[in-house]
Design an enzyme around this catalytic site. Structure first.
Site, short mmCIF file in Angstrom:
data_model
loop_
_atom_site.label_atom_id
_atom_site.label_comp_id
_atom_site.label_asym_id
_atom_site.label_seq_id
_atom_site.Cartn_x
_atom_site.Cartn_y
_atom_site.Cartn_z
N GLN A 1 -30.37 -27.69 -10.45
CA GLN A 1 -30.10 -27.27 -11.83
C GLN A 1 -31.31 -26.61 -12.47
O GLN A 1 -32.28 -27.17 -12.47
CB GLN A 1 -29.54 -28.42 -12.69
CG GLN A 1 -29.42 -28.08 -14.08
CD GLN A 1 -29.07 -29.48 -14.94
OE1 GLN A 1 -29.27 -30.65 -14.55
NE2 GLN A 1 -28.26 -29.14 -16.00
N GLU B 1 -22.49 -33.06 -17.60
CA GLU B 1 -23.46 -33.88 -17.27
C GLU B 1 -23.64 -35.13 -18.19
O GLU B 1 -24.02 -36.33 -17.78
CB GLU B 1 -24.90 -33.21 -17.52
CG GLU B 1 -26.11 -33.81 -17.10
CD GLU B 1 -27.26 -33.07 -16.78
OE1 GLU B 1 -27.35 -31.97 -17.17
OE2 GLU B 1 -28.21 -33.62 -16.51
C1 LIG Z 1 -35.97 -37.77 -13.87
C2 LIG Z 1 -35.82 -36.37 -14.78
C3 LIG Z 1 -34.73 -35.30 -13.68
C4 LIG Z 1 -34.70 -34.14 -14.28
N1 LIG Z 1 -33.96 -32.95 -13.92
C5 LIG Z 1 -34.02 -31.81 -14.02
C6 LIG Z 1 -33.13 -30.94 -13.26
O1 LIG Z 1 -32.55 -31.01 -12.39
N2 LIG Z 1 -33.19 -29.56 -14.13
C7 LIG Z 1 -33.39 -29.27 -14.91
O2 LIG Z 1 -33.33 -28.28 -15.52
N3 LIG Z 1 -34.08 -30.49 -15.94
C8 LIG Z 1 -34.29 -31.67 -15.43
N4 LIG Z 1 -35.07 -32.47 -16.16
C9 LIG Z 1 -35.69 -32.06 -17.62
C10 LIG Z 1 -34.90 -32.49 -18.67
O3 LIG Z 1 -33.67 -32.02 -19.03
C11 LIG Z 1 -35.90 -32.44 -19.87
O4 LIG Z 1 -37.08 -33.34 -19.65
C12 LIG Z 1 -35.34 -32.92 -21.32
O5 LIG Z 1 -34.24 -31.96 -21.72
C13 LIG Z 1 -36.34 -32.94 -22.30
O6 LIG Z 1 -37.16 -31.67 -22.47
P1 LIG Z 1 -38.64 -32.01 -22.31
O7 LIG Z 1 -39.34 -32.89 -21.29
O8 LIG Z 1 -39.12 -30.62 -22.46
O9 LIG Z 1 -39.09 -32.57 -23.64
P2 LIG Z 1 -39.13 -31.86 -25.20
O10 LIG Z 1 -38.07 -31.14 -25.41
O11 LIG Z 1 -40.59 -31.20 -25.09
O12 LIG Z 1 -39.25 -33.04 -26.23
C14 LIG Z 1 -40.43 -33.94 -26.25
C15 LIG Z 1 -40.09 -35.02 -27.50
O13 LIG Z 1 -39.59 -34.34 -28.57
C16 LIG Z 1 -38.35 -34.68 -28.94
N5 LIG Z 1 -37.51 -33.63 -29.70
C17 LIG Z 1 -37.35 -32.46 -29.08
N6 LIG Z 1 -36.67 -31.71 -29.98
C18 LIG Z 1 -36.07 -32.45 -31.13
C19 LIG Z 1 -35.28 -32.46 -32.12
N7 LIG Z 1 -34.77 -31.14 -32.53
N8 LIG Z 1 -35.13 -33.60 -32.87
C20 LIG Z 1 -35.68 -34.75 -32.69
N9 LIG Z 1 -36.48 -34.90 -31.47
C21 LIG Z 1 -36.99 -33.71 -30.81
C22 LIG Z 1 -37.71 -35.29 -27.75
O14 LIG Z 1 -36.61 -36.00 -27.93
C23 LIG Z 1 -38.82 -35.80 -27.08
O15 LIG Z 1 -38.99 -37.23 -27.43
C24 LIG Z 1 -35.20 -33.64 -15.62
C25 LIG Z 1 -36.19 -34.69 -16.52
C26 LIG Z 1 -35.94 -35.83 -15.89
C27 LIG Z 1 -37.02 -36.87 -16.40
#
Ligand SMILES: Cc1cc2nc3c(=O)[nH]c(=O)nc-3n(C[C@H](O)[C@H](O)[C@H](O)COP(=O)(O)OP(=O)(O)OC[C@H]3O[C@@H](n4cnc5c(N)ncnc54)[C@H](O)[C@@H]3O)c2cc1C
Length: 392
Positions: free
Chosen positions: A128, A246
């Site tokens: 993905q 998902e």
């Molecule tokens: C084990 C694992 C597997 C993964 N596998 C995939 C994969 O196969 N493909 C893929 O595309 N992605 C994958 N991901 C990525 C995952 O979808 C993202 O990590 C997730 O969507 C969070 O995005 P970010 O890490 O950029 O955090 P950010 O979006 O930067 O968020 C950081 C913090 O801010 C908070 N925050 C952000 N916006 C808001 C809001 N509007 N209101 C309140 N709080 C907010 C979040 O909740 C979080 O606590 C994976 C992640 C993990 C940990």
């Protein structure tokens, strides 16, 4: 609310259990109990194909596409028996649970014929490509670009956290195809072959020592013009449809794996004397109560109460199980004490319970963070006003 299963469903359960137990005690005994995503990938690929040969690879899909037209309850029963038998983590989870249902729901007939048989047969493994360094929770901020050129999409940019990319054949990518657009407008949902010169996959080492996910770089990577799902510029709708798969029903059956994990903690507590500590006993009891609540909640959703598996209650499920499991990991470490901080061998391969602690830290992040789930519950479940979203 229905607290049990019908005679037919119990018969189906017995059929699943007998087949899975036979496999795990026999030809595939060497991969029994693998719960992480990276171990013995080649054997797990063979396991996908064995599931397919016996009609178990994608039971929720229509029969015409290799499935069994299984009801939601049957899918949950199969997943429960799968975990009970100690069958390994599915290497094609993303193909079967996310890409396949998306192609079934939104793809053309030609796309179904092109992609579904390989997923059903376990011969094309998918990953993905959503997240980017600046686009996680705010997925609409993706910067990876796609442009049509002489019958092909040309893709440039970077994805991150791409789970299982190193084992995959295909990736679905959300890319900005209309320069100057912002937010959810102007995005296109593309299906791309990974094995090509324009795609580079670099592993990211995790806290538990494994490298389940990767950075994926696109430099003039290509796919044919008709490799998009939906219309150009309308990829957001497809991406959101996929996210509902998902976050939704595909996780309802996890309690059986959770049961195994809690049982392992109870066994460890009995073995090392931690069970004599009243506070540990209380936390084990709380974990047990939480697990049963999830079980009954899942049964309520399966019985169709409160809108069933797509209704308001279902929105709470991701936050419920991920928070519960994160606490379970902490309980595991407190039960193990110092022994939980030791890893065998130079590679620091952690045993199951410390690994549970480390991995469960991610449960509240992937598939939508807890904070984002709360937004979803507030806006879609409770009908509260939408959070201000900048220029979207
Ligand atoms: C084990 C694992 C597997 C993964 N596998 C995939 C994969 O196969 N493909 C893929 O595309 N992605 C994958 N991901 C990525 C995952 O979808 C993202 O990590 C997730 O969507 C969070 O995005 P970010 O890490 O950029 O955090 P950010 O979006 O930067 O968020 C950081 C913090 O801010 C908070 N925050 C952000 N916006 C808001 C809001 N509007 N209101 C309140 N709080 C907010 C979040 O909740 C979080 O606590 C994976 C992640 C993990 C940990």
């Amino acid at each position: 609310m229905r607290l049990g299963f019908s005679a037919e469903e119990e018969a189906f359960r017995a059929e699943c259990a007998a087949w899975l137990e036979g496999q795990m005690a026999g030809e595939f005994a060497d991969i029994r109990g693998i719960t992480n995503l990276v171990d013995k990938a080649e054997r797990r690929r063979e396991w996908e194909q064995q599931l397919a040969r016996h009609g178990w690879s994608c039971i929720g899909w229509p029969k015409a596409w290799g499935g069994r037209d299984a009801t939601l309850t049957e899918q949950v029963i199969f997943a429960e028996e799968y975990a009970r038998a100690g069958a390994p983590n599915r290497i094609n989870h993303i193909g079967v649970e996310l890409a396949g249902p998306t192609i079934l729901a939104f793809g053309t007939e030609e796309q179904k014929q092109r992609f579904l048989p390989g997923i059903a047969a376990g011969t094309s493994i998918w990953c993905q490509g959503y997240s980017e360094p600046g686009a996680g929770s705010d997925l609409a901020a993706v910067r990876t670009k796609a442009r049509l050129d002489d019958g092909e999409w040309i893709v440039d940019g970077q994805k991150i956290w791409t789970s299982l990319a190193q084992f995959s054949d295909w990736i679905f990518v959300v890319a900005r195809s209309e320069p100057g657009t912002k937010g959810p407008k102007g995005l296109t949902f593309l299906m791309m072959e990974l094995d090509q010169p324009g795609i580079e996959i670099r592993p990211i080492r995790q806290i538990n020592g494994e490298a389940e996910f990767n950075e994926t770089f696109f430099t003039e990577a290509r796919c044919p013009a008709d490799s998009l799902i939906g219309a150009p510029g309308e990829g957001w709708k497809i991406a959101m449809g996929l996210l509902a798969f998902e976050r939704g029903v595909s996780t309802l059956a996890q309690q059986m794996q959770f049961r195994n994990e809690l049982d392992a903690i109870i066994a460890a507590a009995r073995a090392n004397g931690a069970a004599a500590d009243p506070l540990i006993r209380q936390r084990i009891a709380e974990a047990e109560i939480g697990l049963r609540l999830m079980r009954y909640g899942a049964l309520r959703m399966l019985s169709g109460g409160e809108g069933g598996a797509t209704g308001g209650a279902a929105l709470t499920y991701k936050i419920q199980w991920s928070t519960w499991r994160r606490s379970l990991g902490e309980l595991a470490m407190d039960v193990l004490g110092q022994a939980g901080e030791l890893a065998a061998g130079e590679d620091y391969v952690f045993p199951m319970l410390p690994n549970l602690f480390l991995y469960a830290r991610a449960d509240t992040i992937y598939g939508g963070t807890n904070q984002i789930q709360r937004n979803i519950i507030a806006e879609r479940g409770l009908g509260l006003p939408r959070e201000p979203r900048g220029d979207i």
